[in-house]
Write a protein that holds these residues in place. Structure first.
Motif, PDB file in Angstrom:
ATOM      1  N   THR A 161       0.892  -1.375  -0.097  1.00 44.82           N
ATOM      2  CA  THR A 161       0.000  -0.024  -0.187  1.00 44.82           C
ATOM      3  C   THR A 161       0.750   1.279   0.175  1.00 44.82           C
ATOM      4  O   THR A 161       0.596   2.058  -0.607  1.00 44.82           O
ATOM      5  CB  THR A 161      -0.880   0.072   1.295  1.00 44.82           C
ATOM      6  N   GLU A 167       0.024   0.917  -3.959  1.00 43.96           N
ATOM      7  CA  GLU A 167      -1.193   1.771  -4.565  1.00 43.96           C
ATOM      8  C   GLU A 167      -1.491   2.771  -4.131  1.00 43.96           C
ATOM      9  O   GLU A 167      -1.950   3.779  -4.944  1.00 43.96           O
ATOM     10  CB  GLU A 167      -2.389   0.658  -4.031  1.00 43.96           C
ATOM     11  N   VAL A 168      -1.380   3.292  -2.868  1.00 41.80           N
ATOM     12  CA  VAL A 168      -1.557   4.614  -2.164  1.00 41.80           C
ATOM     13  C   VAL A 168      -0.556   5.395  -2.430  1.00 41.80           C
ATOM     14  O   VAL A 168      -0.607   6.642  -2.884  1.00 41.80           O
ATOM     15  CB  VAL A 168      -1.702   4.452  -0.585  1.00 41.80           C
ATOM     16  N   THR A 169       0.807   4.847  -2.476  1.00 48.12           N
ATOM     17  CA  THR A 169       2.036   5.950  -3.099  1.00 48.12           C
ATOM     18  C   THR A 169       1.766   6.271  -4.641  1.00 48.12           C
ATOM     19  O   THR A 169       2.086   7.481  -4.736  1.00 48.12           O
ATOM     20  CB  THR A 169       3.201   5.173  -2.698  1.00 48.12           C
ATOM     21  N   THR A 170       1.473   5.402  -5.392  1.00 48.11           N
ATOM     22  CA  THR A 170       1.264   5.735  -6.771  1.00 48.11           C
ATOM     23  C   THR A 170       0.127   6.594  -7.160  1.00 48.11           C
ATOM     24  O   THR A 170       0.132   7.574  -7.809  1.00 48.11           O
ATOM     25  CB  THR A 170       1.609   4.446  -7.736  1.00 48.11           C
ATOM     26  N   SER A 171      -1.152   6.320  -6.199  1.00 43.93           N
ATOM     27  CA  SER A 171      -2.296   6.921  -6.690  1.00 43.93           C
ATOM     28  C   SER A 171      -2.452   8.587  -6.155  1.00 43.93           C
ATOM     29  O   SER A 171      -2.839   9.414  -6.644  1.00 43.93           O
ATOM     30  CB  SER A 171      -3.445   6.343  -6.104  1.00 43.93           C
ATOM     31  N   LEU A 172      -1.411   8.746  -5.008  1.00 44.91           N
ATOM     32  CA  LEU A 172      -1.366  10.016  -4.386  1.00 44.91           C
ATOM     33  C   LEU A 172      -0.399  10.666  -4.736  1.00 44.91           C
ATOM     34  O   LEU A 172       0.107  11.888  -4.320  1.00 44.91           O
ATOM     35  CB  LEU A 172      -1.520   9.933  -2.948  1.00 44.91           C
TER      36      LEU A 172
END
Length: 320
Positions: A161, A167-172
């Protein structure tokens, strides 16, 4: 002349000691019977606790003795032979990289315990004052699960994550802000995942022990909500808060598997140094250095417990 009949003594005046006592008096019961009953009760209590004491002696006592002996003796691969008394293991464990690792563990534990205490207190207050029983039960059960969730599964979850490709690192787009999970700050975030639920479990009983009459009395005397917490609730909760902080410190200080799976030896921690020493990553003749490092951790843990137990007794006295 009529003679009056001799009165017959009543049953209450009959000698109850088999004729050996003074007529007309009853012999008091011997105090030996209650004393013997209490002694039998104590013996049954010790028998009930015997399995726990045996488990503690085998699981904790014997390893602690073995660590203490090995920390002050040379290892089997030492030039002069093993089993010789020495202070070199202990002095080496408090120098160089090992001292840096010990300070790193203390710094990480102190910081995460402080953050966990500050965040966990209002969350526990929300749980303790909730009118919905199902909410309290769900949070308490979930905290019990999360407080014991660690090791490789926890590291994998955060890598997936908040890792470099998480997922969170790339999306934000966290990487452009300098975020990295594999740093001191990233490891602290991971530790908070199980420290905050542990604080909720620790402090909730103390919050539930606050008397409603105390708040009503403070309100009747014109105290605001802030003044109630400043002068009434927090002084009463202070032993429990300090005890929870110490407990969180100990849990963070002893954590190993999560940090090993996530950051390895890139962050100096005493638990990582012990793992390296046990795997043979030391100089020849310093195999018992890991035992000396373990003894350092035991000393810190004993200091933590020496602070925690009196605080818990004082808190229980106030909130009972």
């Amino acid at each position: 002349m009529t003679t009056a009949p001799t009165p017959v003594p009543s049953s209450a005046a009959v000698d109850t000691n088999g004729g050996g006592g003074t007529p007309g008096t009853a012999t008091p019961a011997s105090p030996a019977a209650p004393t013997a009953t209490r002694r039998r009760g104590r013996s049954r209590t010790w028998l009930g606790a015997l399995p726990l004491l045996v488990f503690f002696a085998v699981g904790f006592g014997l390893p602690a003795v073995a660590i203490a002996i090995g920390a002050f003796t040379t290892s089997s691969d030492a030039p002069g032979g093993g089993g010789t008394f020495t202070f070199s293991n202990l002095t080496d464990s408090l120098q160089g990289a090992y001292w840096t690792a010990l300070l790193g563990s203390i710094k990480l534990s102190a910081l995460t315990a402080l953050i966990g205490t500050v965040i966990g207190l209002p969350l526990a207050q929300a749980v303790a004052t909730s009118r919905f029983r199902i909410f309290r039960d769900m949070v308490t059960s979930g905290s019990g699960v999360l407080a014991n969730f660690g090791g490789v599964p926890l590291a994998f979850m955060f890598v997936a994550t908040l890792g470099n490709a998480g997922e969170v690192t790339t999306s934000l787009g966290l990487k452009k802000y300098g975020w990295s999970l594999y740093t001191f700050d990233g490891l602290a975030v991971v530790y908070l995942y199980f420290l905050i639920p542990l604080m909720i479990l620790t402090i909730t009983p103390a919050l539930e022990g606050l008397r409603v009459q105390w708040r009503e009395a403070a309100s009747n005397n014109g105290a605001t909500n802030f003044q109630y917490w400043r002068y009434v609730a927090l002084p009463v909760l202070l032993p429990s808060l300090l005890g929870g902080y110490v407990l969180l410190f100990g849990a963070s200080f002893a954590a190993y598997a999560t940090a090993e799976a996530m950051v390895g030896s890139s962050i100096p921690l005493i638990s990582m140094q012990i793992g390296d020493a046990l795997s043979g990553n030391v100089l020849v003749g310093q195999g018992n250095l890991a035992l000396a490092l373990g003894l350092d951790m035991i000393v810190v843990a004993c200091l933590v417990m020496a602070i925690y137990l009196p605080l818990q007794r004082r808190s229980a006295k106030w909130l009972s």
